[in-house]
Motif scaffolding. Structure first.
Motif, PDB file in Angstrom:
ATOM      1  N   ARG A   1       0.833  -1.215   0.000  1.00 46.48           N
ATOM      2  CA  ARG A   1       0.000   0.000   0.000  1.00 46.48           C
ATOM      3  C   ARG A   1       0.863   1.259   0.000  1.00 46.48           C
ATOM      4  O   ARG A   1       0.576   2.211  -0.719  1.00 46.48           O
TER       5      ARG A   1
ATOM      6  N   SER B   1     -14.109  -6.098  -5.737  1.00 44.31           N
ATOM      7  CA  SER B   1     -13.549  -4.793  -5.415  1.00 44.31           C
ATOM      8  C   SER B   1     -13.787  -4.518  -3.938  1.00 44.31           C
ATOM      9  O   SER B   1     -14.900  -4.706  -3.436  1.00 44.31           O
TER      10      SER B   1
ATOM     11  N   LEU C   1      -9.060  -0.316  -0.520  1.00 44.66           N
ATOM     12  CA  LEU C   1      -7.650  -0.738  -0.464  1.00 44.66           C
ATOM     13  C   LEU C   1      -7.150  -1.244   0.891  1.00 44.66           C
ATOM     14  O   LEU C   1      -6.437  -2.246   0.931  1.00 44.66           O
TER      15      LEU C   1
ATOM     16  N   LEU D   1      -8.045  -4.806   1.143  1.00 44.55           N
ATOM     17  CA  LEU D   1      -8.081  -5.584  -0.103  1.00 44.55           C
ATOM     18  C   LEU D   1      -7.520  -6.998   0.076  1.00 44.55           C
ATOM     19  O   LEU D   1      -8.176  -7.981  -0.276  1.00 44.55           O
TER      20      LEU D   1
ATOM     21  N   SER E   1      -8.335  -1.079  -6.925  1.00 48.85           N
ATOM     22  CA  SER E   1      -8.920  -1.780  -5.763  1.00 48.85           C
ATOM     23  C   SER E   1      -9.605  -3.072  -6.193  1.00 48.85           C
ATOM     24  O   SER E   1     -10.665  -3.423  -5.676  1.00 48.85           O
TER      25      SER E   1
ATOM     26  N   SER F   1      -7.198   6.175  -2.060  1.00 49.24           N
ATOM     27  CA  SER F   1      -7.888   5.991  -3.344  1.00 49.24           C
ATOM     28  C   SER F   1      -8.219   7.314  -4.019  1.00 49.24           C
ATOM     29  O   SER F   1      -8.502   7.342  -5.214  1.00 49.24           O
TER      30      SER F   1
END
Lengths: 545, 545
Positions: free
Chosen positions: A310, A423, A426, A429, A466, B180
């Protein structure tokens, strides 16, 4: 730290780059049409390829043919033959024995769905599509629109005896304007053909995906395909400027604008984007195409944790900004599978729990390389990545992409795979992969020897969107395992306001799970819309919503 | 050639740039709220500003109040007061004399449209909007949704006694995710407030327009606003990820996804983008916001012909590619008007029939400057531009933008202006101005002394979006001139498959002309959709389609 040392070596190499200028750099992501059926998202093992495909009607015993639909008669076939003229436009399994010719249109390339149609029509103009649909609507004959038939959710093949309307003969590029970058094509133009046409004119199709050698532009739009360029060029809702489509009753909707701006009424064309052939058949598309990038680079990193992935993504956004064209995540298990499947030496010396692939596309090779070096120095200096390499030539560029693109093929060699294209915001995820693995392990399903049904739970995908592909590799399909995954996986996604189908669509596979990503009001409004445009329900029945 | 010499001088300056890093570089395009009403697209002369605004019902005598709508009663007002609670939520001109308080909601900032409402409601939550609409739908009370009331086509004010539902109290930023770039806001958040909030977090709202100090994000989405950043960041159909809206019957449509990818059903939110409050009231928006550019540059050129402007645009696309953020066209007459109106010295020494403004936004000041220099050298070497300057600091940057942004104000000092916001394929974009000028000149309308009604026919606009603003500056509004322009101008655009409203929308001003840009089938389908979502027709009647 050996990782840091390795990266230093890679960086030293990176400091004396040979400026690269690739005419069609992203074509690495496009396997040949024949390869697609192996490389893209396969859910069957290679061993299954020779077996007969099970009929969908048998796999879904609760699904019954709707008796409101008429059965195809010899008179119907005569009408279509008269209408479409050319012998190649009608494959008639009603009055002749054409089972072998029809079979490819009845089943999907994954060999997972198989219908019972006895009639395939291949109209060549929107007028022909209109007359076919008008007739079918009046006679209550159900139809399935079909493009390249490369979908992953069973959306493009019949379930029962729906007539297949295949768009492959509508394959003309209608126009391209270099000044504006606007391309207008028939729906049946193959994506790679469109992109090659654009390459010769220094432009790029703003969509790329594994099946590009077979899939149709019309099908891409009908399924709102996402793919590898979304991070950079955005979704089809933004790039598609116009759609020409035919409604169930034969009405031709001509909304084939080539203008970037047109604020005169509801943007109806948007409804067709992602509607999977349930409210009309797309016959033409106009789309805004960007100039082709002059330079493309790719780097590959090993990382110690998902948190560092990330961080690396955040740094890539900051340092690479307008030239960042892909940020792909692959976990260690996927790379091990690729290594074992291909026998290729790992790009990095050590093994890591996470890897990522970063691609840049820009108009100036030196500038791009300078940005990329700044990014590399930063993520190395901060200890965000443990090791990394930067492709120095086209061969290395392709080789690195294969570590991402080869995952599906590597999985397909092992047996069956349960695939989820989801989806999730993030931060969580990758947690889905961890949680799923833990769950299946606790239930005693996961192990190295053949007594365990599950071989591996792996994750990879488009970090920049994502979009995670959760894959559960199994030695054989197993109802117990299935019950342990579903609906658990959908509930997990629902709790995080995620999507149970990020880019693959609903089709038949996800139809019954829409409620996990859409509330009751939305589903009700969707059904209302379907009723408005297709009151007899003849378009792609049994699927979508 | 003195022009080439001048450019050489400019280029020499450009070669030793001071790298610039502007935190909020594009705010130059955002005049203060008070200034908007003068600077943006004014159709009235400054002299008219003190006059009473004519009622729309008088200006459009053929428009009659639809008798199917109920008249507002004291009971209705009591209901709304009870429902909305706060005193500031209801402006009651039904049971009290509140004419002065209500007037700002009845008329638009251009002072061109004026309604007769006696009731303004300011709900603060989607639940309140829902209850208001449910009540109005049952009672058949017509309503007009209103955001910042900065529109240009009379879409946001009542015609008769429609209740104004103003969203200004729904003004909370709900969330922002830096990873995001997804921002979620109430519909009533002012665009500039959202952008400032993002600036503090190193991001950018992907839309910018002159009225940003007053307009609402919800209104931007409802009108599919285009503006200055579309060339770079694309349309709202691509960047808006989710919409929360209330239908006429009070149904709350919660489609406020924050995901870039979600292929689970029809993308219904798209229908609300550009629907101008006719099928629902938008109460919330989620939108994808890019990182804020670290460097911004602007250059200004003189050119001898429109063909050269087109060439310059092609070269800008090629050389500047991913950092090109604006390419604006201004004809010589507009720049003369700005010069005369402001008394400012021209940026270039000579006068030219065409000018263009090129802006870049990127993540690396040195790279951007190098690309810009390459572009400048090329267009100078090829003789495409006659002269040019490149801003060397923030003051020059703002000064150059004023030559583009100051056009509307310069025109507003001269009298009335007939304004057309159109989209035409690039090759013929400027031809409309030439043809219009020729037509009005031949008819004897154009001249320098006060006996001629038309002072000037000028053109400018967003070249990168094929979006032209045709402006006809008149000494006074004149029915003969109007008849000479319309429907001629619409027919001209229709022949080229252009749009009669590129970004301003339909509202009341363009409602009757939709047929020039949409065929009968499209209009029929739009009306069908309106009937589906608003069967009683209470939402923003008399307008749109």
């Amino acid at each position: 730290m050996s990782g840091a040392r390795n990266l230093s070596v890679a960086l030293r190499r990176a400091r004396v780059p040979k400026p690269r200028s690739l005419l069609r750099p992203l074509s690495v992501c496009a396997p040949s049409p024949a390869a697609n059926s192996v490389r893209a998202f396969s859910v069957t093992s290679a061993a299954n390829a020779t077996k007969e495909i099970k009929y969908t009607s048998a796999a879904y015993p609760n699904l019954k043919r709707d008796s409101k639909f008429a059965e195809i008669s010899a008179d119907d076939v005569a009408f279509f033959k008269e209408l479409l003229g050319a012998q190649s436009a009608v494959i008639d399994g009603v009055t002749t024995d054409a089972a072998d010719d029809i079979e490819p249109f009845n089943s999907d390339w994954m060999r997972k769905y198989r219908g019972h149609t006895r009639l395939v029509l291949k109209p060549q103009t929107k007028e022909e599509v209109s007359k076919v649909l008008q007739y079918c609507n009046e006679k209550k004959l159900a139809v399935v629109p079909q493009g390249g038939n490369t979908g992953l959710v069973g959306g493009s093949v019949p379930v029962f005896d729906e007539i297949v309307i295949n768009l492959s003969r509508m394959n003309q590029i209608r126009s391209f304007d270099e000044a504006s970058g606007v391309l207008v094509v028939d729906a049946g133009v193959i994506l790679e053909v469109a992109d090659q046409y654009l390459a010769e004119r220094n432009h790029l199709f703003p969509l790329d995906l594994g099946a590009k050698g077979s899939c149709h532009v019309g099908g891409n739009v009908a399924t709102n395909a996402g793919g590898l360029r979304l991070l950079r060029y955005g979704s089809l809702h933004g790039t598609v400027l116009g759609v020409e489509a035919v409604l169930a009753d034969g009405t031709v909707v001509d909304s084939l604008s080539t203008l970037r701006k047109n604020n005169t009424g509801y943007d109806l064309k948007q409804l067709f984007i992602g509607s999977e052939g349930t409210i009309g058949i797309i016959t033409g598309v106009s789309i805004l195409c960007p100039p082709r990038p002059k330079a493309v680079n790719v780097a590959y990193f090993g990382l110690e944790s998902y948190d560092q992935v990330r961080q690396a993504y955040q740094e890539a956004k900051g340092h690479l900004s307008e030239i960042l064209s892909a940020f792909e995540l692959m976990d260690g298990r996927t790379q091990k599978l690729v290594h074992e499947s291909t026998g290729t030496k790992y790009p990095l010396e050590g093994e890591y729990p996470f890897y990522c692939l970063v691609e840049t596309s820009g108009s100036n090779a030196e500038h791009d390389m300078a940005k990329l070096e700044g990014f590399l120095e930063h993520i190395m200096g901060e200890g965000i990545v443990a090791d990394g390499v930067l492709a120095q030539d086209e061969t290395q560029f392709h080789a690195i992409w294969r570590w991402r693109e080869g995952i599906t093929e590597a999985l397909s060699h092992l047996g069956g795979t349960y695939k989820y294209d989801v989806s999730i915001p993030l931060p969580e995820l990758y947690q889905l992969v961890e949680d799923c693995k833990e769950r299946l392990t606790k239930l005693g399903f996961v192990g190295d020897d053949d007594s365990f049904p599950v071989r591996a739970v792996v994750g990879y995908g488009h970090m920049g969107d994502s979009n995670l592909h959760l894959n559960i590799s199994v030695r054989q399909y197993n109802k117990e395992v299935e019950k342990a995954i579903e609906p658990w996986v959908y509930e997990w996604i629902q709790k995080r306001n995620g999507s149970i189908s990020a880019e693959h669509g609903l089709g038949l596979a996800k139809k019954e799970f829409i409620g996990y990503s859409q509330n009751d009001t939305m589903v009700k409004l969707m059904k209302q819309l379907k009723g408005l445009y297709d009151p007899n329900g003849i378009l792609n029945p049994y699927k979508y919503i």
